[in-house]
Design a protein around this motif. Structure first.
Motif, PDB file in Angstrom:
ATOM      1  N   ASN A  70      -5.082   2.606  -5.515  1.00  0.00           N
ATOM      2  CA  ASN A  70      -4.793   2.262  -3.948  1.00  0.00           C
ATOM      3  C   ASN A  70      -5.489   3.056  -3.151  1.00  0.00           C
ATOM      4  O   ASN A  70      -5.470   2.905  -1.971  1.00  0.00           O
ATOM      5  N   GLN A 123      -1.757   9.054  -1.226  1.00  0.00           N
ATOM      6  CA  GLN A 123      -0.316   9.362  -1.347  1.00  0.00           C
ATOM      7  C   GLN A 123      -0.124  10.894  -0.764  1.00  0.00           C
ATOM      8  O   GLN A 123      -0.687  11.714  -1.118  1.00  0.00           O
ATOM      9  N   LYS A 176      -3.179  -1.947  -0.985  1.00  0.00           N
ATOM     10  CA  LYS A 176      -2.142  -2.860  -0.856  1.00  0.00           C
ATOM     11  C   LYS A 176      -0.880  -2.395  -1.559  1.00  0.00           C
ATOM     12  O   LYS A 176      -0.709  -1.656  -2.563  1.00  0.00           O
ATOM     13  N   PHE A 177       0.483  -2.791  -1.004  1.00  0.00           N
ATOM     14  CA  PHE A 177       1.902  -2.872  -1.586  1.00  0.00           C
ATOM     15  C   PHE A 177       1.728  -3.794  -2.827  1.00  0.00           C
ATOM     16  O   PHE A 177       2.041  -5.015  -2.351  1.00  0.00           O
ATOM     17  N   LEU A 184       6.410   0.884  -4.030  1.00  0.00           N
ATOM     18  CA  LEU A 184       5.353   1.465  -3.050  1.00  0.00           C
ATOM     19  C   LEU A 184       5.400   1.514  -1.562  1.00  0.00           C
ATOM     20  O   LEU A 184       5.262   2.215  -0.941  1.00  0.00           O
ATOM     21  N   ALA A 185       6.348   0.237  -1.116  1.00  0.00           N
ATOM     22  CA  ALA A 185       6.389   0.178   0.362  1.00  0.00           C
ATOM     23  C   ALA A 185       7.359   1.309   0.421  1.00  0.00           C
ATOM     24  O   ALA A 185       7.358   1.844   1.708  1.00  0.00           O
ATOM     25  N   TYR A 241       5.759   4.438   0.876  1.00  0.00           N
ATOM     26  CA  TYR A 241       5.060   4.687   1.802  1.00  0.00           C
ATOM     27  C   TYR A 241       6.051   5.253   3.265  1.00  0.00           C
ATOM     28  O   TYR A 241       5.675   6.102   4.062  1.00  0.00           O
TER      29      TYR A 241
END
Ligand SMILES: [Mg+2]
Length: 165
Positions: free
Chosen positions: A36, A118, A140-141, A146-147, A150
């Motif tokens: 990512n 991250q 991207k998620f 992952l979202a 974030y």
């Protein structure tokens, strides 16, 4: 050494990190998170834009080195495709992987930075290792977790007080 969760610098993408910026900040060794940051999860080869960015860095004598927590074959595959060195299973936010990359590359910490997407792994590891931290937006998620992660990092996704950028 610091355990600050705040990055020194912030960019949208590693593609926005220019050789001029790195030269100005006297960064000669740029450690790169893989997943990512260089490439979305699950892809098997670098996109053309990344390959061109890597070539530009090499021409400017900026040394690149992948330091990834990925335990699979992706770090090796990408490092070989890009013609750069790598450490997989780096266990960031622990600093041993970063220290090893610095040792192999032979640069001083003051000339080293790590770019990653991250806060809880990349930024903490870089700050803990005593090198500069560059936070980029995740490419991207690919899943809900992952979202969420974030969103949890949002309070820290701004540069340190006193950062010179
Ligand atoms: Mg990452």
């Amino acid at each position: 050494m610091s355990f600050s969760p705040f990055p020194d610098y912030k960019f949208k993408s590693i593609l926005d990190i220019s050789t001029d910026f790195l030269n100005e900040k006297e960064i000669k060794l740029l450690l790169l998170d893989l997943d990512n940051t260089v490439s979305p999860y699950k892809t098997q080869s670098p996109e053309k834009a990344i390959t061109e960015w890597v070539e530009g860095m090499k021409k400017a004598d900026i040394r690149l080195f992948i330091v990834s927590n990925n335990r699979g074959s992706r770090p090796k595959i990408f490092a070989e495709a890009l013609g750069i060195n790598y450490i997989g299973n780096a266990k960031k936010p622990f600093t041993a992987g970063i220290m090893r990359a610095i040792e192999i590359s032979g640069f001083e910490k003051k000339h080293t930075a790590l770019a990653g997407d991250q806060v809880y792994t990349d930024v903490l590891a870089a700050n803990g290792a005593g090198i500069r931290s560059i936070l980029v937006e995740p490419i991207k998620f690919t899943n809900f977790l992952l979202a969420v992660r974030y969103a949890l990092e949002l309070p820290f996704r701004r540069v340190k007080k006193g950062s010179d950028i």
